[in-house]
Write an enzyme that holds these catalytic residues in place. Structure first.
Site, PDB file in Angstrom:
ATOM      1  N   LYS A 122       0.854  -1.194   0.000  1.00 37.06           N
ATOM      2  CA  LYS A 122       0.000   0.000   0.000  1.00 37.06           C
ATOM      3  C   LYS A 122       0.880   1.230   0.000  1.00 37.06           C
ATOM      4  CE  LYS A 122      -4.530   0.815   0.330  1.00 37.06           C
ATOM      5  NZ  LYS A 122      -5.630  -0.102   0.024  1.00 37.06           N
TER       6      LYS A 122
HETATM    7  N1  GLU Z   1      -7.381   0.023  -3.010  1.00 37.00           N
HETATM    8  C1  GLU Z   1      -8.159  -1.154  -3.272  1.00 37.00           C
HETATM    9  C2  GLU Z   1      -8.227  -2.026  -2.028  1.00 37.00           C
HETATM   10  O1  GLU Z   1      -8.077  -1.558  -0.931  1.00 37.00           O
HETATM   11  C3  GLU Z   1      -7.704  -1.885  -4.522  1.00 37.00           C
HETATM   12  C4  GLU Z   1      -6.302  -2.375  -4.524  1.00 37.00           C
HETATM   13  C5  GLU Z   1      -5.859  -2.956  -5.857  1.00 37.00           C
HETATM   14  O2  GLU Z   1      -6.647  -3.043  -6.779  1.00 37.00           O
HETATM   15  O3  GLU Z   1      -4.685  -3.315  -5.941  1.00 37.00           O
HETATM   16  O4  GLU Z   1      -8.515  -3.190  -2.113  1.00 37.00           O
END
Ligand code: GLU
Length: 415
Positions: free
Chosen positions: A104
């Site tokens: 993240k």
């Molecule tokens: N931000 C989204 C989540 O928390 C998507 C992450 C992604 O597609 O890699 O799942």
């Protein structure tokens, strides 16, 4: 009250690992993100001044595949939050069994205060600073709170410029014209809807008796409300940062979505609506509550007052550990975030698969594949929770932690 979301994750992992009968040495590495990068981002503002923003990228685990997870632009982003969000991605990808680890990123910024040019320069500088650790085989960013397809396009372009050729697979959630996947925009909301339908079916609750409250009208809450309304569910309350609106007869969701494209809910008016605060929305007497905003919304100060029968977590980490215990005691059924909101990363996986093979799938194909993966994951979690008499969250973590620990065990500890 301050909550540290990473402590929240550690607590849940510890609990699952103990139930699985693991020794600390089997799972201790899950408590430490593999890599934490903090970067300073100087940006030339439109008025000629220079501002420095702080950014982060955390890779929690790459045991099951490249790190995967979004990038958040929000004024409250901090390292502990990014670490928690990265860890949730590890377990999210594991519970739905797609071949990714978890990562993240985030920047401490309120994106609504920047011009488009400033946002673009900030994004490009951030991409340059995390460039050494990202890539289609290493770590693949995606959208999260405060970022969108346009931002993903800038990331793709910046990375590609350094490589000297186009690399669409470095990031997902891109615009369609440069390798984005059909169905990705609504995928998280669609996944939350599928989980709502699955749980209602298991509990034998009929559509005509269902009322729904949604916290958040962003990419997740907005798409969820839109798809649920289209399926004929009655949405009685929705909210954004400006507050909530409530109408027991049901809200006109298409009209509201049109309104929030350019404005706030506080300026929306329709006959029969009552205005509530975001906190009041959470305690409405509804069948389904879908928190689809930020973390720690349901905590020990309000968990006791929750009247919803079912909570489907569109957001990451909307329920604290203490609140979760209270909800369990009250018999509220919680479909946990790592399962409920996995639709986004599942379709990100499809986008990446299409990019690295240079193929493209149609939207029906994407939605069908999403439904199949979600259904299997939901049933695995449901069945295990029935068998072990544990909450859906505990069951989801039992499956996820086991998959990550097994991968780690097979690979062994280097050197
Ligand atoms: N931000 C989204 C989540 O928390 C998507 C992450 C992604 O597609 O890699 O799942």
């Amino acid at each position: 009250m301050e909550y540290n979301p990473f402590d929240n994750v550690l607590h849940i992992v510890e609990n699952a690992a103990t139930l699985l009968g693991y020794q600390p040495s089997d799972y201790i590495m899950l408590k430490y993100p593999e890599r934490e990068l903090k970067v300073a981002l100087p940006v030339k503002m439109d008025d000629g001044s220079i501002k420095v923003f702080e950014g982060f990228r955390v890779q929690h685990s790459t045991s099951r595949g490249p790190a995967k997870g979004g990038i958040r632009y929000h004024q409250q982003v901090n390292m502990d939050e990014v670490k928690a969000l990265a860890a949730w991605m590890t377990f999210k990808c594991a519970v739905v069994n797609i071949p990714f680890g978890g990562g993240k990123g985030g920047i401490v910024v309120d994106p609504s205060t920047l011009s488009k040019g400033e946002l673009c320069r900030l994004t490009r500088r951030f991409t340059a600073m995390i460039y050494p650790i990202i890539g289609p085989d290493k770590d693949i960013p995606a959208p999260d709170v405060g970022t969108n397809t346009e931002v993903m396009g800038w990331i793709m372009d910046t990375y590609s410029m350094f490589q000297g050729h186009s690399v669409p697979g470095v990031v997902t959630g891109k615009p369609l014209a440069i390798g984005g996947a059909l169905g990705r925009a609504d995928a998280t909301g669609r996944g939350v809807m599928l989980n709502t339908q699955f749980i209602l079916k298991k509990l034998g609750i009929k559509k005509e008796n269902v009322t729904v409250a949604v916290q958040g009208m962003g990419n997740v809450g907005g798409a969820y409300a839109k798809l649920m309304a289209k399926e004929g569910y009655k949405i009685v309350a929705v909210s954004d940062v400006s507050g909530a609106i409530y109408c027991p007869q049901g809200l006109n969701i298409p009209e509201i979505l049109e309104h929030v494209k350019t404005g706030f809910l506080s300026d929306y008016n329709a006959p029969g609506i009552t205005r509530l605060s975001n906190e009041e929305l959470l305690t409405l007497d509804v069948t389904v509550l879908a928190p689809a905003a930020l973390e720690n919304q349901i905590n020990e100060t309000n968990a006791d007052q929750i009247k919803a029968k079912i909570i489907v977590e569109g957001a990451n980490g909307p329920t604290t550990v203490a609140a979760d215990n209270i909800l369990n005691q009250k018999g509220v059924v919680v479909v946990p975030d790592i399962l409920a909101n996995a639709g986004g990363v599942i379709v990100s996986y499809f986008e990446w698969v299409q990019n690295i093979q240079s193929v493209s799938w149609n939207e029906e194909e994407v939605n069908e594949k999403l439904k199949n993966i979600m259904h299997k994951a939901f049933c695995d979690v449901w069945n295990l929770s029935q068998e072990k008499q544990e909450s859906l969250r505990t069951a989801a973590y039992l499956i996820a932690v086991k998959r990550v620990v097994e991968a780690k065990k097979i690979r062994g500890v280097f050197p």
